[in-house]
Design an enzyme around this catalytic site. Sequence first.
Site, short mmCIF file in Angstrom:
data_model
loop_
_atom_site.label_atom_id
_atom_site.label_comp_id
_atom_site.label_asym_id
_atom_site.label_seq_id
_atom_site.Cartn_x
_atom_site.Cartn_y
_atom_site.Cartn_z
N LYS A 139 48.26 107.68 82.90
CA LYS A 139 49.51 107.73 84.04
C LYS A 139 50.30 109.07 84.05
O LYS A 139 49.74 109.71 83.41
CB LYS A 139 50.63 107.18 82.69
CG LYS A 139 52.02 106.56 82.49
CD LYS A 139 52.39 105.69 83.94
CE LYS A 139 53.89 106.00 84.22
NZ LYS A 139 54.58 104.95 85.41
N CYS B 164 57.93 109.99 93.11
CA CYS B 164 58.04 108.32 92.00
C CYS B 164 59.41 108.07 92.50
O CYS B 164 60.38 109.62 92.18
CB CYS B 164 57.72 108.66 90.72
SG CYS B 164 58.75 107.72 89.08
N SER C 108 54.87 104.21 95.70
CA SER C 108 55.31 102.66 96.07
C SER C 108 56.12 103.11 97.08
O SER C 108 56.83 104.26 97.75
CB SER C 108 55.94 101.98 94.84
OG SER C 108 56.48 102.65 94.82
N1 OXC Z 1 56.00 105.28 91.30
C1 OXC Z 1 55.62 106.52 89.75
O1 OXC Z 1 54.90 107.48 91.07
N2 OXC Z 1 55.95 106.66 88.98
C2 OXC Z 1 56.14 104.71 88.27
N3 OXC Z 1 56.73 103.78 89.74
C3 OXC Z 1 56.18 103.92 90.92
O2 OXC Z 1 56.32 103.39 91.92
C4 OXC Z 1 57.58 104.74 87.59
O3 OXC Z 1 57.19 105.52 86.68
O4 OXC Z 1 58.25 104.65 87.52
#
Ligand code: OXC
Length: 310
Positions: free
Chosen positions: A45, A129, A193
Site C-alpha cells: 500500500k 491519489c 483510478s
Molecule cells: N488511488 C490511490 O492512489 N490511493 C487510494 N485510492 C486510489 O484510487 C486511496 O488510498 O485513496
Amino acid sequence: MISLSITIANVTFPSCIYNASGALCTSLEELIAIGNSKSGAILSKSCTLEPREGNPSPRYHSLPYGSINSMGIPNLGYKKYAEFAKSLKRFGKPYIVSVSGMTFDDNVTIVRELSSVTEIDLLELNLSCPNLIGKPQVGYDFEQSKILFEKVFSVCKKPLGVKLPPYFDFIHFEQMANVLNQFPLEFVTCINSLGNGLAIDVETETVMIKPKGGFGGIGGKYAKPTALANVRKFYELLNRNISIIGVGGIETGSDVFEYLLCGASAVQIGTILVEEGVKCFERIEKELQELMEKKGYSSVDEVKGKLKTL
Ligand code: OXC
C-alpha cells in the site's frame, strides 16, 4: 511451459502479473498472503511518513463493472513497510514499496530512508491519489513533477518508478513524457483510478461512499480502455529503457494480453483482487498462458508492443 517471467531494473519477477498498490496489501498478513500466492511481486500500500487512518467509512463500494473508492491512503507508515522487508524476502519475488508522501519533503524523506533498506527491491512513487482532501494530484502538474523528480533522484539509491494518473489529451501525454524522459526512471505505472467519479444508489437517492460528498476513484472495467490508451501512448513516447506497467480493469488472461500488446512489460491487479482474493493470480496466469500457447507465443517479450493499427 510458457514463461511469464520478466526483468525490470535487473530485478527478476517470476510472473508479469502482480498486485496493484492499495489492493489487499496494507497489513503484514495481507502482504504475506500475496507472497504465498502466484503474484509475481509483492507491492505495498502507498505509505506516508506517519501511519494514517484514512478517510471515514464507507469508503469503498463495488459497482456493476468495477469499484469506487476514497480510502485516503490508510497505511501503517513507511517504517513498518521497511521493517516488513526482511520477512517478505523468503518468497523469492520482488518487494516493491509504494510511496505517497503528504508533502514534497515527505516524499523526499521517505524515498531517501527506504533507499537504504537492502531487502526492498524497487520503489513506486505514487503521484496520483485522487482522494486526498485539499491535495491536487502531483501527476497533473508537470512542472511540480519535474521539481520533485530532481529532488527525489538526488537521494534515491534504488530503482524507482512512478504511478501516474490517467491522461486524456495527447498534449498532456507529451508534456509528461517530456518530463519523465529526463530522469533515470525504471518504470511507469499506468494508471491510478479515474479520479473523482460519482456512484449513486437510486433506491435511497444517496451517494455510495462518504468522503468528499461521494466523489471517488473509479477502478475496474470502467477504467480499462483509458488505461490501455495510457500504456500505449507512453510506450510510444517514453525512452525504451523505461518499462511500462499496466493497471486498470484486468480480470482475465485475455485482458493481460491486451496490455502486453499495447507495450506493457507487466500488469497489476486491483479491483478483481479485492473481489476475488489472491487466488485470482493463478487463474489469470493460467488463462494468459493458454492464450499465448494457442497463439504460438512463448514469452512476454514476443507479445510486447505488437499491437497492430488499421
Ligand atoms: N488511488 C490511490 O492512489 N490511493 C487510494 N485510492 C486510489 O484510487 C486511496 O488510498 O485513496
